[in-house]
Design a protein around this motif. Structure first.
Motif, PDB file in Angstrom:
ATOM      1  N   TYR A  17       0.842  -1.193   0.000  1.00 35.53           N
ATOM      2  CA  TYR A  17       0.000   0.000   0.000  1.00 35.53           C
ATOM      3  C   TYR A  17       0.873   1.237   0.000  1.00 35.53           C
ATOM      4  O   TYR A  17       2.074   1.179   0.268  1.00 35.53           O
ATOM      5  N   ARG A  18       0.235   2.344  -0.312  1.00 33.83           N
ATOM      6  CA  ARG A  18       0.884   3.640  -0.179  1.00 33.83           C
ATOM      7  C   ARG A  18      -0.189   4.637   0.236  1.00 33.83           C
ATOM      8  O   ARG A  18      -1.385   4.393   0.069  1.00 33.83           O
ATOM      9  N   PHE A  19       0.243   5.739   0.766  1.00 33.87           N
ATOM     10  CA  PHE A  19      -0.700   6.781   1.140  1.00 33.87           C
ATOM     11  C   PHE A  19      -0.815   7.784   0.004  1.00 33.87           C
ATOM     12  O   PHE A  19       0.179   8.124  -0.639  1.00 33.87           O
ATOM     13  N   TYR A  20      -2.038   8.192  -0.277  1.00 32.64           N
ATOM     14  CA  TYR A  20      -2.293   9.188  -1.309  1.00 32.64           C
ATOM     15  C   TYR A  20      -3.281  10.188  -0.739  1.00 32.64           C
ATOM     16  O   TYR A  20      -4.406   9.811  -0.387  1.00 32.64           O
ATOM     17  N   LYS A  21      -2.836  11.430  -0.614  1.00 27.50           N
ATOM     18  CA  LYS A  21      -3.623  12.475   0.051  1.00 27.50           C
ATOM     19  C   LYS A  21      -4.022  11.941   1.419  1.00 27.50           C
ATOM     20  O   LYS A  21      -3.153  11.568   2.189  1.00 27.50           O
ATOM     21  N   ASP A  23      -5.947   9.246   1.840  1.00 22.37           N
ATOM     22  CA  ASP A  23      -6.392   7.866   1.629  1.00 22.37           C
ATOM     23  C   ASP A  23      -5.237   6.885   1.755  1.00 22.37           C
ATOM     24  O   ASP A  23      -4.070   7.259   1.744  1.00 22.37           O
ATOM     25  N   ALA A  25      -3.971   3.680  -0.466  1.00 21.89           N
ATOM     26  CA  ALA A  25      -4.149   3.003  -1.750  1.00 21.89           C
ATOM     27  C   ALA A  25      -3.628   1.574  -1.610  1.00 21.89           C
ATOM     28  O   ALA A  25      -2.440   1.364  -1.315  1.00 21.89           O
ATOM     29  N   TYR A  62      -6.438  -0.594  -6.100  1.00 22.45           N
ATOM     30  CA  TYR A  62      -5.771  -0.962  -7.342  1.00 22.45           C
ATOM     31  C   TYR A  62      -5.582  -2.479  -7.418  1.00 22.45           C
ATOM     32  O   TYR A  62      -5.446  -3.029  -8.497  1.00 22.45           O
ATOM     33  N   TYR A  84     -12.275   7.886  -6.526  1.00 21.33           N
ATOM     34  CA  TYR A  84     -11.222   7.149  -7.217  1.00 21.33           C
ATOM     35  C   TYR A  84     -11.676   5.771  -7.661  1.00 21.33           C
ATOM     36  O   TYR A  84     -10.883   4.874  -7.810  1.00 21.33           O
TER      37      TYR A  84
END
Length: 85
Positions: A17-21, A23, A25, A62, A84
């Motif tokens: 996972y990664r952080f986006y804003k 959220d 992801a 994703y 998204y």
């Protein structure tokens, strides 16, 4: 990239996972063939979803496995960031 992990029988399964804003992801789940069929991918998905709920994060999906898990478990649908989809 960060990941949730399960280590078993000298093998590593993970959900990246990664952080986006604001959220989280959910990018990719990988379970070695030797650990397949034990529910590990589902356990990783639940852990990630519960983590998001606990930390009040929306999710962006994703990962195809997590996407299919969510179709079978609509109780987590409220976590999906509708911007998204």
């Amino acid at each position: 990239m960060q990941q949730f992990e399960v280590s078993m029988d000298n093998e590593l399964a993970f959900l990246q996972y990664r952080f986006y804003k604001d959220d989280i992801a959910l990018m990719h789940t990988d379970v070695p063939d030797t650990l397949g069929g034990k529910g590990i991918a589902s356990a990783l998905a639940v852990h990630a979803l519960e983590w998001a709920k606990e930390h009040q994060k929306k999710i962006i999906v994703y990962c195809p496995f997590v996407a299919s898990y969510l179709k079978k478990h609509p109780e987590y649908d409220y976590l999906v960031d509708k911007n998204y989809r």
